[in-house]
Design a protein around this motif. Structure first.
Motif, PDB file in Angstrom:
ATOM      1  N   PRO A  56       1.006  -1.256   0.129  1.00 32.70           N
ATOM      2  CA  PRO A  56       0.086   0.021   0.078  1.00 32.70           C
ATOM      3  C   PRO A  56       0.952   1.233   0.066  1.00 32.70           C
ATOM      4  CG  PRO A  56       0.193  -1.091   2.339  1.00 32.70           C
ATOM      5  CD  PRO A  56       0.755  -1.941   1.175  1.00 32.70           C
ATOM      6  N   SER A  57       0.215   2.406  -0.481  1.00 33.68           N
ATOM      7  CA  SER A  57       1.006   3.557  -0.596  1.00 33.68           C
ATOM      8  C   SER A  57       1.264   4.303   1.015  1.00 33.68           C
ATOM      9  CB  SER A  57       0.170   4.600  -1.457  1.00 33.68           C
ATOM     10  OG  SER A  57      -1.190   4.855  -0.736  1.00 33.68           O
ATOM     11  N   VAL A  58       1.950   5.172   1.051  1.00 36.30           N
ATOM     12  CA  VAL A  58       2.076   5.788   2.267  1.00 36.30           C
ATOM     13  C   VAL A  58       0.898   6.494   2.770  1.00 36.30           C
ATOM     14  CG1 VAL A  58       3.258   7.670   3.618  1.00 36.30           C
ATOM     15  CG2 VAL A  58       4.587   6.209   2.304  1.00 36.30           C
ATOM     16  N   GLU A  59       0.234   6.932   1.567  1.00 39.45           N
ATOM     17  CA  GLU A  59      -1.351   7.776   2.005  1.00 39.45           C
ATOM     18  C   GLU A  59      -2.195   6.846   2.669  1.00 39.45           C
ATOM     19  OE1 GLU A  59      -3.622  10.292   2.953  1.00 39.45           O
ATOM     20  OE2 GLU A  59      -1.550  10.906   2.452  1.00 39.45           O
ATOM     21  N   THR A  60      -2.263   5.567   1.797  1.00 40.13           N
ATOM     22  CA  THR A  60      -3.176   4.305   2.535  1.00 40.13           C
ATOM     23  C   THR A  60      -2.876   4.038   3.833  1.00 40.13           C
ATOM     24  OG1 THR A  60      -3.449   3.591   0.131  1.00 40.13           O
ATOM     25  CG2 THR A  60      -3.944   1.866   1.679  1.00 40.13           C
ATOM     26  N   ILE A  61      -1.434   3.767   4.150  1.00 41.23           N
ATOM     27  CA  ILE A  61      -1.195   3.337   5.386  1.00 41.23           C
ATOM     28  C   ILE A  61      -1.514   4.539   6.404  1.00 41.23           C
ATOM     29  CG2 ILE A  61       0.857   3.092   6.923  1.00 41.23           C
ATOM     30  CD1 ILE A  61       2.076   1.526   4.349  1.00 41.23           C
ATOM     31  N   ARG A  62      -1.135   5.850   6.113  1.00 44.69           N
ATOM     32  CA  ARG A  62      -1.506   6.888   6.794  1.00 44.69           C
ATOM     33  C   ARG A  62      -3.339   6.786   7.152  1.00 44.69           C
ATOM     34  NH1 ARG A  62       0.719  11.270   4.528  1.00 44.69           N
ATOM     35  NH2 ARG A  62       2.725  10.770   5.324  1.00 44.69           N
ATOM     36  N   SER A  63      -4.146   6.677   6.123  1.00 42.63           N
ATOM     37  CA  SER A  63      -5.545   6.554   6.237  1.00 42.63           C
ATOM     38  C   SER A  63      -5.646   5.462   7.081  1.00 42.63           C
ATOM     39  CB  SER A  63      -5.787   6.335   4.653  1.00 42.63           C
ATOM     40  OG  SER A  63      -7.464   6.353   4.927  1.00 42.63           O
ATOM     41  N   LEU A  64      -5.119   4.173   7.183  1.00 37.92           N
ATOM     42  CA  LEU A  64      -5.746   3.231   7.820  1.00 37.92           C
ATOM     43  C   LEU A  64      -5.129   3.520   9.411  1.00 37.92           C
ATOM     44  CD1 LEU A  64      -4.593   0.110   5.443  1.00 37.92           C
ATOM     45  CD2 LEU A  64      -6.763   0.866   6.122  1.00 37.92           C
ATOM     46  N   SER A  65      -4.073   4.105   9.463  1.00 39.41           N
ATOM     47  CA  SER A  65      -3.701   4.451  11.153  1.00 39.41           C
ATOM     48  C   SER A  65      -4.689   5.293  11.650  1.00 39.41           C
ATOM     49  CB  SER A  65      -2.089   4.941  11.114  1.00 39.41           C
ATOM     50  OG  SER A  65      -2.107   6.255  10.674  1.00 39.41           O
ATOM     51  N   GLN A  66      -5.090   6.269  10.701  1.00 38.57           N
ATOM     52  CA  GLN A  66      -6.184   7.237  11.249  1.00 38.57           C
ATOM     53  C   GLN A  66      -7.613   6.626  11.523  1.00 38.57           C
ATOM     54  OE1 GLN A  66      -6.307  10.224   8.194  1.00 38.57           O
ATOM     55  NE2 GLN A  66      -4.586  11.206   9.030  1.00 38.57           N
ATOM     56  N   PHE A  67      -7.937   5.570  10.698  1.00 35.95           N
ATOM     57  CA  PHE A  67      -9.095   4.810  10.908  1.00 35.95           C
ATOM     58  C   PHE A  67      -9.104   4.008  12.276  1.00 35.95           C
ATOM     59  CE2 PHE A  67     -11.298   0.765  10.225  1.00 35.95           C
ATOM     60  CZ  PHE A  67     -12.513   1.301  10.482  1.00 35.95           C
ATOM     61  N   PHE A  68      -8.039   3.514  12.470  1.00 38.56           N
ATOM     62  CA  PHE A  68      -7.734   2.613  13.577  1.00 38.56           C
ATOM     63  C   PHE A  68      -7.330   3.527  14.897  1.00 38.56           C
ATOM     64  CE2 PHE A  68      -7.631  -0.883  10.577  1.00 38.56           C
ATOM     65  CZ  PHE A  68      -8.415  -1.783  11.065  1.00 38.56           C
ATOM     66  N   ASP A  69      -6.946   4.785  14.844  1.00 37.52           N
ATOM     67  CA  ASP A  69      -6.623   5.797  15.801  1.00 37.52           C
ATOM     68  C   ASP A  69      -5.238   5.355  16.333  1.00 37.52           C
ATOM     69  OD1 ASP A  69      -6.841   8.015  17.067  1.00 37.52           O
ATOM     70  OD2 ASP A  69      -8.161   7.237  18.731  1.00 37.52           O
ATOM     71  N   ILE A  70      -4.419   4.847  15.600  1.00 33.80           N
ATOM     72  CA  ILE A  70      -2.968   4.514  16.215  1.00 33.80           C
ATOM     73  C   ILE A  70      -2.041   5.301  15.191  1.00 33.80           C
ATOM     74  CG2 ILE A  70      -3.862   2.387  16.770  1.00 33.80           C
ATOM     75  CD1 ILE A  70      -2.681   1.071  14.214  1.00 33.80           C
ATOM     76  N   PRO A  71      -0.631   5.437  15.865  1.00 34.13           N
ATOM     77  CA  PRO A  71       0.289   5.912  14.996  1.00 34.13           C
ATOM     78  C   PRO A  71       0.611   5.109  13.876  1.00 34.13           C
ATOM     79  CG  PRO A  71       0.952   5.713  17.453  1.00 34.13           C
ATOM     80  CD  PRO A  71      -0.101   5.224  17.260  1.00 34.13           C
ATOM     81  N   VAL A  72       1.186   5.572  12.792  1.00 37.35           N
ATOM     82  CA  VAL A  72       1.629   4.748  11.604  1.00 37.35           C
ATOM     83  C   VAL A  72       2.489   4.163  12.083  1.00 37.35           C
ATOM     84  CG1 VAL A  72       2.853   5.234   9.359  1.00 37.35           C
ATOM     85  CG2 VAL A  72       1.095   6.840   9.988  1.00 37.35           C
ATOM     86  N   SER A  73       3.621   4.222  12.964  1.00 38.56           N
ATOM     87  CA  SER A  73       4.509   3.331  13.323  1.00 38.56           C
ATOM     88  C   SER A  73       4.105   2.025  13.625  1.00 38.56           C
ATOM     89  CB  SER A  73       5.638   3.979  14.368  1.00 38.56           C
ATOM     90  OG  SER A  73       4.662   4.283  15.488  1.00 38.56           O
ATOM     91  N   MET A  74       2.775   1.978  14.298  1.00 37.08           N
ATOM     92  CA  MET A  74       2.267   0.660  14.650  1.00 37.08           C
ATOM     93  C   MET A  74       2.230  -0.167  13.639  1.00 37.08           C
ATOM     94  SD  MET A  74      -0.141   1.954  17.969  1.00 37.08           S
ATOM     95  CE  MET A  74      -0.375   0.252  18.448  1.00 37.08           C
ATOM     96  N   LEU A  75       1.746   0.446  12.506  1.00 43.04           N
ATOM     97  CA  LEU A  75       1.401  -0.378  11.278  1.00 43.04           C
ATOM     98  C   LEU A  75       2.820  -0.963  10.617  1.00 43.04           C
ATOM     99  CD1 LEU A  75      -1.764   1.110   9.786  1.00 43.04           C
ATOM    100  CD2 LEU A  75      -1.520  -1.060  11.097  1.00 43.04           C
ATOM    101  N   VAL A  76       3.682   0.175  10.534  1.00 40.35           N
ATOM    102  CA  VAL A  76       4.794  -0.004   9.790  1.00 40.35           C
ATOM    103  C   VAL A  76       6.048  -0.146  10.511  1.00 40.35           C
ATOM    104  CG1 VAL A  76       6.426   0.782   7.848  1.00 40.35           C
ATOM    105  CG2 VAL A  76       3.944   1.050   7.718  1.00 40.35           C
ATOM    106  N   ASN A  77       6.701  -1.280  10.880  1.00 38.67           N
ATOM    107  CA  ASN A  77       7.762  -1.077  11.897  1.00 38.67           C
ATOM    108  C   ASN A  77       8.995  -1.896  11.023  1.00 38.67           C
ATOM    109  OD1 ASN A  77       9.524  -1.476  13.982  1.00 38.67           O
ATOM    110  ND2 ASN A  77       8.056  -2.933  14.974  1.00 38.67           N
TER     111      ASN A  77
END
Length: 199
Positions: A56-77
């Protein structure tokens, strides 16, 4: 020994991302279609992300992190080591279970539990789900690495942050995550009663 090319390395990272997304989605009892409707992303695309077949694009990852209300770093490590072995062993011992007893409850082999605790093998999301259910804790507690937890805790007061570093408190919070709605309301009512005593 075969060297890992950069595109293979990124596929490994995306698999971890997909597992995390699936765990977050399932913990919220959302289907892929539900999540697609709520995020504006197609459910087939979300499925591909979860299976690790697309990056996924960075924008998609950012959107998903906002949806789950978590920092992007929790998804991409980028951290390659997992805290699963330490957490699994700690929770198992806290609940006074042998590796064999945990294996029986989870429907896996005792050898697999031993290998997971030693960090010699990686668990599939299905296995992590079984272990979390057997231990009555959140899947997210088992798969979140310390670096990800640190990212969330950065916005918390120092006193509360120190308390939350205690493994016993972390285990309790992990157990709370598995409560049903009525049980959670009872816990929240108790907390409210402690914070606002009526004399």
């Amino acid at each position: 020994m075969k060297k890992i090319k950069s595109d293979e390395s990124s596929a490994v990272e995306e698999l971890a991302l997909g597992d995390k997304l699936r765990a977050l989605r399932e913990e919220r009892k959302l289907t892929l279609k539900d999540m697609g409707d709520l995020t504006g992303l197609s459910f087939t695309y979300l499925s591909e992300i979860e299976r690790g077949t697309v990056c996924p694009s960075v924008e998609t990852i950012r959107s998903l992190s906002q949806f789950f209300d978590i920092p992007v770093s929790m998804l991409v490590n980028s951290q390659k080591t997992s805290s699963l072995p330490t957490k699994l062993q700690y929770i198992r011992k806290l609940k006074n279970l042998s590796q064999k007893e945990l294996a029986q409850r989870a429907g896996v082999s005792p050898g697999l539990v031993a290998q997971l605790e030693l960090g010699k093998v990686n668990a599939s999301l299905k296995t992590v789900n079984k272990l979390a259910d057997a231990l009555n804790i959140s899947v997210c507690y088992l798969i979140m690495d310390q670096q990800e937890i640190d990212g969330v805790m950065a916005g918390i007061s120092p006193t509360l942050r120190n308390m939350l570093q205690d493994p016993k408190i972390q285990a309790t919070i992990g157990s709370i995550c598995t409560l049903d709605e009525d049980q959670l309301k009872l816990v929240l009512n108790f907390i409210n009663m402690v914070k606002n005593p009526i004399f």
